[in-house]
Scaffold this motif. Sequence first.
Motif, short mmCIF file in Angstrom:
data_model
loop_
_atom_site.label_atom_id
_atom_site.label_comp_id
_atom_site.label_asym_id
_atom_site.label_seq_id
_atom_site.Cartn_x
_atom_site.Cartn_y
_atom_site.Cartn_z
N HIS A 19 16.50 3.40 0.41
CA HIS A 19 15.32 3.66 -0.42
C HIS A 19 15.73 4.32 -1.72
N SER A 20 15.08 3.94 -2.81
CA SER A 20 15.46 4.47 -4.13
C SER A 20 15.27 5.98 -4.24
N ASN A 21 14.40 6.56 -3.43
CA ASN A 21 14.16 8.01 -3.47
C ASN A 21 14.88 8.76 -2.35
N TYR A 22 15.78 8.10 -1.66
CA TYR A 22 16.44 8.72 -0.50
C TYR A 22 17.12 10.04 -0.89
N TYR A 23 17.95 10.01 -1.93
CA TYR A 23 18.70 11.20 -2.29
C TYR A 23 17.83 12.27 -2.93
N ASP A 24 16.75 11.85 -3.59
CA ASP A 24 15.82 12.85 -4.13
C ASP A 24 15.17 13.64 -3.00
N ILE A 25 14.70 12.92 -1.98
CA ILE A 25 14.05 13.59 -0.85
C ILE A 25 15.05 14.45 -0.08
N LEU A 26 16.26 13.95 0.07
CA LEU A 26 17.29 14.71 0.76
C LEU A 26 17.60 16.00 0.01
N ALA A 43 24.56 16.20 2.05
CA ALA A 43 25.13 15.50 3.18
C ALA A 43 24.16 14.43 3.66
N THR A 44 24.65 13.21 3.90
CA THR A 44 23.77 12.11 4.21
C THR A 44 23.30 12.12 5.66
N ASN A 45 23.77 13.02 6.47
CA ASN A 45 23.31 13.04 7.86
C ASN A 45 22.20 14.05 8.08
N ALA A 46 21.63 14.60 6.98
CA ALA A 46 20.62 15.65 7.13
C ALA A 46 19.20 15.11 7.05
N MET A 47 19.01 13.82 6.74
CA MET A 47 17.67 13.30 6.57
C MET A 47 16.86 13.41 7.86
N SER A 48 15.62 13.90 7.75
CA SER A 48 14.78 14.11 8.92
C SER A 48 13.65 13.10 9.03
N TYR A 49 13.48 12.25 8.02
CA TYR A 49 12.30 11.41 7.98
C TYR A 49 12.62 9.98 8.40
N PRO A 85 14.71 5.19 4.71
CA PRO A 85 16.07 4.67 4.96
C PRO A 85 17.00 5.01 3.80
N LYS A 86 18.26 4.96 4.07
CA LYS A 86 19.25 5.32 3.05
C LYS A 86 19.19 4.37 1.86
#
Length: 576
Positions: free
Chosen positions: A25-32, A12-18, A22-23
């Motif tokens: 970023h190339s590593n956004y989904y990896d970190i999520l 889910a894209t609303n779970a990012m805490s950092y 930003p969405k």
Amino acid sequence: MGALLWSLSMPATNAMSYSDVPKTHSNYYDILYLEEHDVIVDRASYGMQDIVTREEVAVMVAKAIGLDGSKPVDTKFKDVKKNNSNSGYIQAAVDAGIINGYTDNTFRSTTNVTRGHMAAFISRAFTLPTGTKTFKDVAKNNTAYAAVSQLAAANITTGYEDGTFKPQNNLTRAHISAFLARAMRYEAQTHTMEAHFIDVGQGDATLLQLATGENVLIDAGTDAAGETVVAYLQKQNVQTLDYVIATHPDADHIGGMVDVLKAFDVKHFVDSGKVHTTNTYKNMLQAVDAEGATFTVPNAGDMLIEHTDVHSYVQVLYANESAKETNDASLVVKGGFCSEDVLLMGDASADVEAQLVKQANVEADIVKLGHHGSNTSSSLSFLQAVKPNTAIISYGEGNSYGHPHKEVVANVHKVGASMYETAKQGHIVATIQCGSHTVDQQASTPVVPTPVVPTPTPAPVVPTSFANCTELRKVYPDGVKEGHVAYAAKLDGDSDGWACETTDSNDKPAPAPVPTPAPKPQPTGDVNSGSYVVPGAATSFKNCTAMREVYPKGVKTGHPAYAKKHDRDGDGWACE
């Protein structure tokens, strides 16, 4: 090496805490992905370019493959004491052969890690293919060559645009997030669970081969079927049975146990506790003693195997050794992998099914129907609660009981499940992946009784000829138009083609009032409280990703969409 196996669906894209990721970023989904699977913890910023230390690597990789290091320990390293909160994860990673210490008996927690080191750690932690891809700066005599090639073969890394891997560069938090998330996804794609429904005639025998490597046999058919079960298990390369479960002491479920116990190394034997006086039951107990397996009578809810980080498990949902009827003493067993579950009902009756619906989560993608398809089990209300995609019936062709009964076949059809029968298809194997399963047999076509169509009540006879408008309006209050069976020119005084109409200013019937549409139901509750309810929304979700599309903050116990399988930390709040 065991590794985290989980759903490949996008978090889910609303779970990012950092705040610094930003969405775009190339590593956004990896970190999520890592955050959702508890590999990394919440903090204000992620620090994408921060250099990763040996301690951080040990902790993250250990969590990624499900090692339990939450309890601090005294490690074998003189510079990692029990007061270090990560000491348990460091020792777990060392014990698993992922990372080593130094010859001076130190670990050197704060030492930086290079990209070459990280390749080695990941290749040791995950099961990766042998690779042949080379990079300009990683020669075959380089100590990191084999590990880097493995990462490339699994598409965990493609290197840099200039054809280099840069193994000597320090590893950043951005790099480790990409490496670990891709390794975890690769591992999830390559593992499966298998449920084998063995054809033992009029009886039951089911083998679960978990994605995490355990073999579990539930029942073993009749005495005559013992050799069949042994031969089948040997064909599946089974050498050790981690658990053997006797659901209840009926001979068509435990008759083949003696052969199984003699042929295989059995670690744990689970019995219903329902005592029986038959020689079949006594022989089974003697074989258990001779084998030396631990003997357990479980309670309802007992988890026999549980890998919480991978959702690979086997659980006893129901147990009742005091039941009056032997069938109702059946252990009901549930197992699964990722978001797919298998429910095995033994010979439990509809009364037990009703209890289960109230006391446990019975939803399952695959269900082996109770009591060989007898109408004493598999009630429609129960199957509606299970919501299966696949139903298995284990029985012998031409049996004297008439199994499967037509009522059960009809119930399977009503819930829209595909039906498979050992008597028709022989051995049935369901292969379970993250989020789906396949069956290697052609589904049976349910024979559904022809529904009885009630004879309609004839409509009352309405007169078509009236002496005057007073009589006509008793049947047709607004009069009738020309062409209607009751229209007569003598009743149309103004010759406008409408007889006996109730007049308004236009000498026509008054138009019918337009009803005001009912207001749409509005969502109720506070979205942050876990009790937020969207009227008309689904109440069953495959995983947290799907749930958060409707309930972005998750739901609490008592909410219609709450399911225990989505409550991974058991705090009464699912998918928070």
